[in-house]
Design a protein around this motif. Structure first.
Motif, short mmCIF file in Angstrom:
data_model
loop_
_atom_site.label_atom_id
_atom_site.label_comp_id
_atom_site.label_asym_id
_atom_site.label_seq_id
_atom_site.Cartn_x
_atom_site.Cartn_y
_atom_site.Cartn_z
N GLY A 40 -17.87 -19.54 31.87
CA GLY A 40 -18.35 -19.35 33.23
C GLY A 40 -18.85 -17.96 33.53
O GLY A 40 -19.58 -17.74 34.50
N SER A 41 -18.46 -16.97 32.69
CA SER A 41 -18.87 -15.59 32.91
C SER A 41 -18.61 -14.80 31.64
O SER A 41 -17.94 -15.27 30.71
N ALA A 42 -19.13 -13.60 31.61
CA ALA A 42 -18.83 -12.68 30.51
C ALA A 42 -17.64 -11.81 30.91
O ALA A 42 -17.40 -11.56 32.10
N THR A 43 -16.89 -11.36 29.90
CA THR A 43 -15.75 -10.48 30.14
C THR A 43 -16.01 -9.15 29.47
O THR A 43 -16.31 -9.10 28.27
N VAL A 44 -15.91 -8.07 30.25
CA VAL A 44 -16.17 -6.72 29.74
C VAL A 44 -14.87 -5.94 29.77
O VAL A 44 -14.23 -5.84 30.83
N GLY A 45 -14.47 -5.38 28.64
CA GLY A 45 -13.27 -4.55 28.57
C GLY A 45 -13.63 -3.09 28.39
O GLY A 45 -14.51 -2.76 27.60
N TYR A 46 -12.95 -2.22 29.12
CA TYR A 46 -13.17 -0.78 28.98
C TYR A 46 -11.83 -0.06 28.98
O TYR A 46 -10.84 -0.56 29.53
N PHE A 47 -11.81 1.10 28.37
CA PHE A 47 -10.58 1.89 28.28
C PHE A 47 -10.56 2.93 29.38
O PHE A 47 -11.48 3.75 29.48
N ASP A 48 -9.54 2.91 30.22
CA ASP A 48 -9.50 3.82 31.37
C ASP A 48 -8.70 5.09 31.09
O ASP A 48 -8.42 5.85 32.02
#
Length: 535
Positions: free
Chosen positions: A319-327
């Motif tokens: 249903g959507s893309a998932t974006v992971g980032y390091f905070d």
């Protein structure tokens, strides 16, 4: 002339904002807990390094080396959902965000970048320099647009001790300047011939044949093997292309040297009406005069921006893309209706491992050219004014170009590429050396070269420098297809053709995907990526 560290002002008690070179400083790369805190803004008297600092690169390097996920822990959803997530905040990223909002004014757009700040400064003489955009997106080399046109961009050359044993500044805009060069008389003779009356080096060949021959050579090979120029003459010319291209004549193609007005080609009888099919995309674009600089759109206030947030994964779901980032502490994820990767192509395979192997292989071929820009604020610019020149090319010192910008600023450029290895392999080798270079070495070389250049005009490097900011870009200029290094150019097929294109809800932008080393390529790639994702 040799200066002691004390004479250069290396012992002056200024703030030196530093990180550990070559050592990962985040908890991910080092396996520690917590994150190195950013220091507060520096006082006016400071040595500062920005751009691709170890902190900005540590997560990307950990991903590359397979160390990231061993320390990162499981991703934590933020609960956010955006219509578009843009990775990279340079020309390409900003252009993609602006074009998306033009098409979808009510859209929610998030921009993620691995650097600690996005900043705007006035472009240097009409072209954006690396430090003018503190992001992981696309950058251009220091210098004016005229730097693309060849040697005429500089009004003086420092024949430096690194090349010829002693420093001698020669104004190249004055008559008889070749006779004042501190090189062998045979080299002066050869340079005069190259500038004033070169012969037809390929008699009997038609124009197309001459262009084909030039396409097989670098400019250094042309000077040595075709012209038979004295080694001093070749050494004098070596850094001519460095400010505009990030590498010297040992990597710069002879066909592009002809196309941009370098000495030695006038006797070939090649017409100047149109470029050769073998000229690189940039030379072809600038053939009829300086091409317009692609405007960097202002960052729309509707765009949410998160700096110091390197993206570590992009997954296309049902249903959507998932974006992971390091905070800085953990991996956070957001959902996205679409994702545009306006970052380095070489990092994309690590972010999107589901890509087909052919695309992953093509993306990894995009090796960017490293650059360093130093901005030096002088306490008293009088010495430079007394020098009587504005732009100085160095023939072999660490910083290959110096330019005075009124009222009190000097900009300097260094090109770490190991040009003798070619633009691709040489850039990778130069980047490794750059990341191992201590910041103290960068400061020392800046002070040393300014002392050598301006000392005869009364400059004191110990007390005359108010601040030094070094923008270090290990991945600065996008690769550009050029001869003699890319045998498939200009007919193709091109690696970029296999690398770009939509992958589910993900599109790849960045000038690597064009590819061309100038900012207009990043803008073109961004517009293409938005069009690919258009419903």
């Amino acid at each position: 002339m040799s200066f002691s560290p004390r004479a250069l002002g290396m012992d002056v008690p200024i703030t030196r904002r530093d990180f550990f070179d070559g050592i990962a400083v985040s908890c991910v790369a080092g396996g520690a807990t917590g994150r190195t805190a950013l220091k507060p803004p520096d006082p006016p008297d400071a040595f500062t390094v920005r751009g691709d600092t170890s902190e900005a690169l540590s997560v990307a390097h950990a991903l590359r080396d397979g160390r990231f996920w061993a320390h990162a822990g499981p991703p934590v959803p933020t609960g956010e959902s955006h219509d578009l997530v843009v990775v990279g905040g340079g020309r390409g990223g900003r252009s993609a965000a602006a074009e998306w909002l033009r098409r979808h004014p009510r859209a929610s757009v998030l921009l993620l970048d691995n650097h600690e700040a996005l900043s705007d400064r006035e472009p240097l003489a009409g072209r954006e320099a690396p430090g003018d955009r503190e992001t992981s997106g696309d950058r251009e080399a220091i210098g004016s647009r005229e730097a693309l046109a060849g040697p005429a961009a500089f009004d003086a050359v420092m024949c430096d001790a690194e090349s010829f044993g002693a420093d001698t500044l020669v104004e190249t805009s004055s008559p008889g300047w070749i006779d004042r060069l501190p090189i062998a008389w045979q080299a002066r003779r050869d340079l005069r011939a190259l500038h004033e009356d070169p012969p037809d080096w390929f008699p009997g060949l038609p124009a197309e044949g001459k262009q084909e021959r030039l396409a097989e050579l670098t400019y250094a090979q042309f000077l040595r093997e075709v012209c038979g120029a004295h080694p001093d003459a070749e050494r004098f010319c070596r850094t001519m292309p460095s400010p505009g291209w990030g590498y010297d004549t040992r990597a710069f193609g002879a066909i592009d040297a002809w196309g941009t007005g370098y000495p030695g080609f006038a006797g070939l009888g090649l017409g100047r009406e149109e470029p050769s099919r073998y000229n690189s995309p940039t030379v072809r674009r600038h053939w009829h005069g300086p091409a317009p600089v692609a405007a960097v759109p202002p960052l729309d206030r509707r765009v949410r921006v998160r700096t110091s947030s390197p993206v570590v994964s992009v997954r296309d779901g049902a249903g959507s893309a998932t974006v992971g980032y390091f905070d800085g502490h953990q991996v956070r994820t957001v959902e996205a209706g679409a994702v545009i990767l306006a970052c380095w192509s070489a990092v994309v395979p690590y972010l999107v491992p589901e890509l087909p192997e052919e695309r992953r292989r093509a993306l990894r071929q995009a090796t960017r050219v490293p650059l360093l820009e130093a901005t030096v604020r002088l306490r008293d610019p009088g010495a430079w004014r007394r020098l009587g020149v504005r732009r100085v090319r160095w023939t072999g010192a660490y910083w290959c170009a110096s330019e005075f910008t009124p009222p009190d600023t000097v900009r300097m450029l260094a090109t770490p590429c190991r040009s003798e290895l070619g633009p691709g392999t040489g850039s990778a080798a130069g980047r490794r050396e750059l990341l191992r270079t201590p910041y103290s070495t960068l400061e020392h070389t800046v002070r040393d070269q300014l002392a050598r250049l301006l000392g005869p005009a009364g400059f004191d490097p110990g007390g005359g420098i108010a601040a030094i900011t070094v923008h270090r870009w290990g991945h600065a200029l996008a690769p550009e297809y050029c001869r003699p290094w890319h045998a498939f150019y200009p007919d193709g097929p091109f690696p970029a053709d296999a690398a770009r294109g939509r992958f589910g809800r993900i599109a790849i932008a960045g000038s690597d995907a064009e590819p061309a080393a100038r900012g207009e390529a990043a803008v073109a790639a961004a517009l293409r990526a938005v069009a690919e994702l258009a419903p």
